[in-house]
Design an enzyme around this catalytic site. Structure first.
Site, mmCIF file in Angstrom:
data_model
loop_
_atom_site.group_PDB
_atom_site.id
_atom_site.type_symbol
_atom_site.label_atom_id
_atom_site.label_comp_id
_atom_site.label_asym_id
_atom_site.label_seq_id
_atom_site.Cartn_x
_atom_site.Cartn_y
_atom_site.Cartn_z
ATOM 1 N N THR A 1 -7.703 -1.262 0.105
ATOM 2 C CA THR A 1 -8.410 -1.262 -1.182
ATOM 3 C C THR A 1 -9.137 -2.580 -1.392
ATOM 4 O O THR A 1 -10.189 -2.638 -2.010
ATOM 5 C CB THR A 1 -7.393 -1.097 -2.336
ATOM 6 O OG1 THR A 1 -6.471 -0.090 -1.982
ATOM 7 C CG2 THR A 1 -8.053 -0.706 -3.629
ATOM 8 N N LYS B 1 2.353 2.114 -5.114
ATOM 9 C CA LYS B 1 3.085 1.610 -6.294
ATOM 10 C C LYS B 1 2.314 1.846 -7.582
ATOM 11 O O LYS B 1 2.890 2.184 -8.612
ATOM 12 C CB LYS B 1 3.346 0.092 -6.160
ATOM 13 C CG LYS B 1 4.270 -0.280 -5.036
ATOM 14 C CD LYS B 1 4.400 -1.777 -4.912
ATOM 15 C CE LYS B 1 3.166 -2.471 -4.393
ATOM 16 N NZ LYS B 1 2.760 -2.158 -3.041
ATOM 17 N N ASP C 1 0.814 -1.225 0.000
ATOM 18 C CA ASP C 1 0.000 0.000 0.000
ATOM 19 C C ASP C 1 0.844 1.271 0.000
ATOM 20 O O ASP C 1 0.440 2.307 0.532
ATOM 21 C CB ASP C 1 -0.955 0.044 1.214
ATOM 22 C CG ASP C 1 -1.793 -1.214 1.310
ATOM 23 O OD1 ASP C 1 -2.276 -1.667 0.257
ATOM 24 O OD2 ASP C 1 -1.950 -1.753 2.417
ATOM 25 N N GLU C 2 2.022 1.214 -0.607
ATOM 26 C CA GLU C 2 2.907 2.385 -0.628
ATOM 27 C C GLU C 2 2.524 3.384 -1.717
ATOM 28 O O GLU C 2 3.067 4.494 -1.759
ATOM 29 C CB GLU C 2 4.364 1.956 -0.864
ATOM 30 C CG GLU C 2 4.969 1.041 0.195
ATOM 31 C CD GLU C 2 4.768 -0.422 -0.152
ATOM 32 O OE1 GLU C 2 4.012 -0.723 -1.103
ATOM 33 O OE2 GLU C 2 5.367 -1.270 0.536
ATOM 34 N N GLN D 1 2.075 -6.036 -2.965
ATOM 35 C CA GLN D 1 2.456 -6.144 -1.548
ATOM 36 C C GLN D 1 3.762 -5.370 -1.291
ATOM 37 O O GLN D 1 3.989 -4.371 -1.950
ATOM 38 C CB GLN D 1 2.588 -7.619 -1.123
ATOM 39 C CG GLN D 1 1.246 -8.345 -1.020
ATOM 40 C CD GLN D 1 0.712 -8.816 -2.351
ATOM 41 O OE1 GLN D 1 1.428 -9.434 -3.119
ATOM 42 N NE2 GLN D 1 -0.545 -8.547 -2.613
ATOM 43 N N LYS E 1 2.946 10.393 -0.630
ATOM 44 C CA LYS E 1 2.101 10.992 0.405
ATOM 45 C C LYS E 1 2.835 11.938 1.363
ATOM 46 O O LYS E 1 2.507 12.017 2.547
ATOM 47 C CB LYS E 1 1.371 9.898 1.192
ATOM 48 C CG LYS E 1 0.377 9.107 0.331
ATOM 49 C CD LYS E 1 -0.492 8.207 1.142
ATOM 50 C CE LYS E 1 -1.903 8.704 1.274
ATOM 51 N NZ LYS E 1 -2.831 7.772 1.911
ATOM 52 N N ARG F 1 3.138 -29.286 -5.488
ATOM 53 C CA ARG F 1 3.090 -29.836 -6.847
ATOM 54 C C ARG F 1 1.752 -30.491 -7.180
ATOM 55 O O ARG F 1 1.694 -31.500 -7.852
ATOM 56 C CB ARG F 1 4.264 -30.797 -7.072
ATOM 57 C CG ARG F 1 5.583 -30.060 -7.069
ATOM 58 C CD ARG F 1 6.728 -30.937 -6.733
ATOM 59 N NE ARG F 1 6.600 -31.480 -5.400
ATOM 60 C CZ ARG F 1 7.444 -32.356 -4.880
ATOM 61 N NH1 ARG F 1 8.453 -32.795 -5.585
ATOM 62 N NH2 ARG F 1 7.265 -32.782 -3.652
ATOM 63 N N ALA G 1 -3.840 -7.948 -3.707
ATOM 64 C CA ALA G 1 -3.353 -6.588 -3.966
ATOM 65 C C ALA G 1 -4.510 -5.680 -4.365
ATOM 66 O O ALA G 1 -5.548 -6.150 -4.822
ATOM 67 C CB ALA G 1 -2.336 -6.616 -5.093
ATOM 68 N N GLY G 2 -4.305 -4.404 -4.196
ATOM 69 C CA GLY G 2 -5.319 -3.459 -4.653
ATOM 70 C C GLY G 2 -4.654 -2.146 -4.978
ATOM 71 O O GLY G 2 -3.863 -1.632 -4.186
ATOM 72 N N HIS G 3 -4.890 -1.635 -6.147
ATOM 73 C CA HIS G 3 -4.325 -0.354 -6.536
ATOM 74 C C HIS G 3 -5.454 0.633 -6.767
ATOM 75 O O HIS G 3 -6.388 0.334 -7.501
ATOM 76 C CB HIS G 3 -3.535 -0.491 -7.843
ATOM 77 C CG HIS G 3 -2.287 -1.300 -7.686
ATOM 78 N ND1 HIS G 3 -1.741 -2.035 -8.701
ATOM 79 C CD2 HIS G 3 -1.483 -1.461 -6.629
ATOM 80 C CE1 HIS G 3 -0.643 -2.624 -8.258
ATOM 81 N NE2 HIS G 3 -0.466 -2.288 -7.007
#
Ligand code: IMP
Length: 433
Positions: free
Chosen positions: A304, A16, A13-14, A225, A336, A144, A39-41
């Protein structure tokens, strides 16, 4: 022939996505290499807000080919939903702009059910996963017995494999007590239909990336992440099940290190984390609320993917220096910075203390962070609103000093600074060197 890698330097959550969106303007391809829809952008372009979980942020640049690498785990239902959303907006007009590696692994309903069941049963307490089935899908890959995206080329056989896998999970003794079990036959039928629709997107992504690099094109590897959530190098066991660090980009795309040019670590000007696990600079009460925001804005510190309020704290330069080391960062993007405006005296963690001992570098891997207390340096704050800053000299002296101190402590140059959610709200640091 450059491969540029963008990684998260903290716990995810930086920001990216917005940095990738920016760099994608100069790239030919953008490739995700690890994780899945955990993940969430959130991207803000021309006043519109986009939320993406699987499709790389580069999709918003019309000339860019987007790739989903072999290191990912894909929930086909989620991917199809995202594709539909992008089609409806006219952003994705043909499968030619999005390719899915045949070697990526598939998340099935049993993985999602097991994720919740395992969380409930953990002896050390919950990890606080996103409950998207990420851990169980990677566990099947390592054991596997996973299903790969390429298996979808024969939708009928793929549906039967899914049915068997779900049945095997449902039959596990004591599995998912109290949770609704997925229905094997229904899952098989649904997944066969997903396979029909996803077949046009399948490709050998490693080959596409290699050919592009050899032809002198620019490929951007988009991390998800963050470093401290890396399975090997993060705050184990409070981590995700993949390798979000820069070397993971090579494994997760199927490419050697020869082409790597830039390795850009994205770090927030403060620090956040969702889920459980150690966080030495964590704040509580009004100080944390101040950094988190009220939740009214999409860029406030709420997940997100899950909507959970993020834990917030001061920037930890000891961990940032560690991220520089593990990823081999060539530069940092600080996001930020505007959020720190109005704070009288922002703090930076410069060392740790344990009993009488003081450490300026991590004395052991981040798994043992809980044993340490943060030592701070207090910096002068600034009252100015940074929203309109576009050049280094537009920033007030105290904000510049904060950035310079981060650079010195991290041992890595900051190349860009974001001062708001809009695409253009970025200050190139080069302008001040
Ligand atoms: P999982 O990846 O769903 O298994 O979750 C493992 C840990 O990683 C949990 O603490 C999650 O909150 C965290 N996590 C996973 N994906 C993200 C992300 O994109 N941003 C922030 N935290 C994440």
């Amino acid at each position: 022939m450059p491969l540029d890698i963008v990684v998260g330097s903290q716990w995810g959550d930086e920001g990216k996505g917005r940095i990738v969106d920016l760099l994608a303007a100069e790239a030919d391809m953008v490739a995700r290499y690890s994780g899945g829809d955990n993940a969430g952008h959130t991207l803000t372009v021309a006043g519109r807000i986009f939320r993406l979980h699987l499709v790389p942020s580069g999709i918003l640049q019309p000339h860019v080919l987007c790739l989903l690498g072999n290191g990912m785990v894909i929930n086909p239902a989620r991917l199809l939903a995202e594709i539909e959303q992008l089609q409806a907006l006219g952003i994705l007009v043909s499968p030619d702009r999005l390719k899915l590696s045949s070697a990526a692994h598939i998340i099935t309903p049993i993985h999602v059910a097991l994720d919740s069941a395992e969380e409930a049963g953990r002896a050390r307490g919950e990890i606080g996963t996103t409950r998207r089935g990420i851990g169980p899908a990677y566990a099947d890959k390592a054991a596997r017995r996973g299903l790969r995206a390429g298996d979808m080329r024969d939708p009928g056989a793929f549906g039967r494999q899914v049915q068997q896998q779900v049945q095997a999970g449902v039959d596990l003794p004591g599995s998912q007590p109290g949770l609704p079990a997925p229905h094997p036959v229904e899952a098989g039928r649904t997944y066969a239909a997903y396979a029909e629709r996803l077949c046009p997107y399948l490709a050998d992504v490693g080959e596409i990336v290699y050919r592009a690099l050899e032809a002198g094109r620019t490929v951007l590897a988009e991390g998800a992440q963050g470093t401290l959530l890396d399975l090997d190098h993060g705050t184990y066991p409070y981590v995700t099940s993949s390798s979000p660090t820069a070397p993971g980009a090579l494994l997760g795309l199927g490419i050697g290190p020869r082409h790597v040019r830039r390795i850009l670590g994205v770090a927030k000007a403060f620090q956040t984390r969702v889920g459980s696990g150690p966080f030495p600079t964590e704040l509580t009460g009004t100080e944390a609320d101040r950094l988190r925001g009220s939740g009214e804005n999409p860029w406030d510190e709420f997940g997100t993917t899950t909507g959970r309020p993020r834990r917030c704290g001061w920037l930890d330069a000891v961990l940032l220096r560690y991220a520089v080391r593990v990823n081999g960062l060539t530069e940092l993007a600080l996001t930020k910075l505007d959020v720190l405006s109005g704070i009288e005296s922002p703090r930076l963690c410069t060392a740790y203390r344990a009993g009488r001992e003081r450490f300026t570098d991590l004395p052991d891997t981040p798994a043992y962070l809980a044993d340490f207390t943060a030592v701070y340096e207090d910096l002068p704050g600034w009252a100015d609103n940074l929203a309109a800053a576009r050049a280094w000299t537009d920033l007030p002296p105290a904000a510049r000093r904060y950035v310079e101190r981060v650079e010195a402590l991290a041992g890595c140059p900051v190349s860009m600074i974001s001062v708001g959610p809009q695409r253009e709200q970025v200050v190139p640091r080069e302008s001040g060197r």
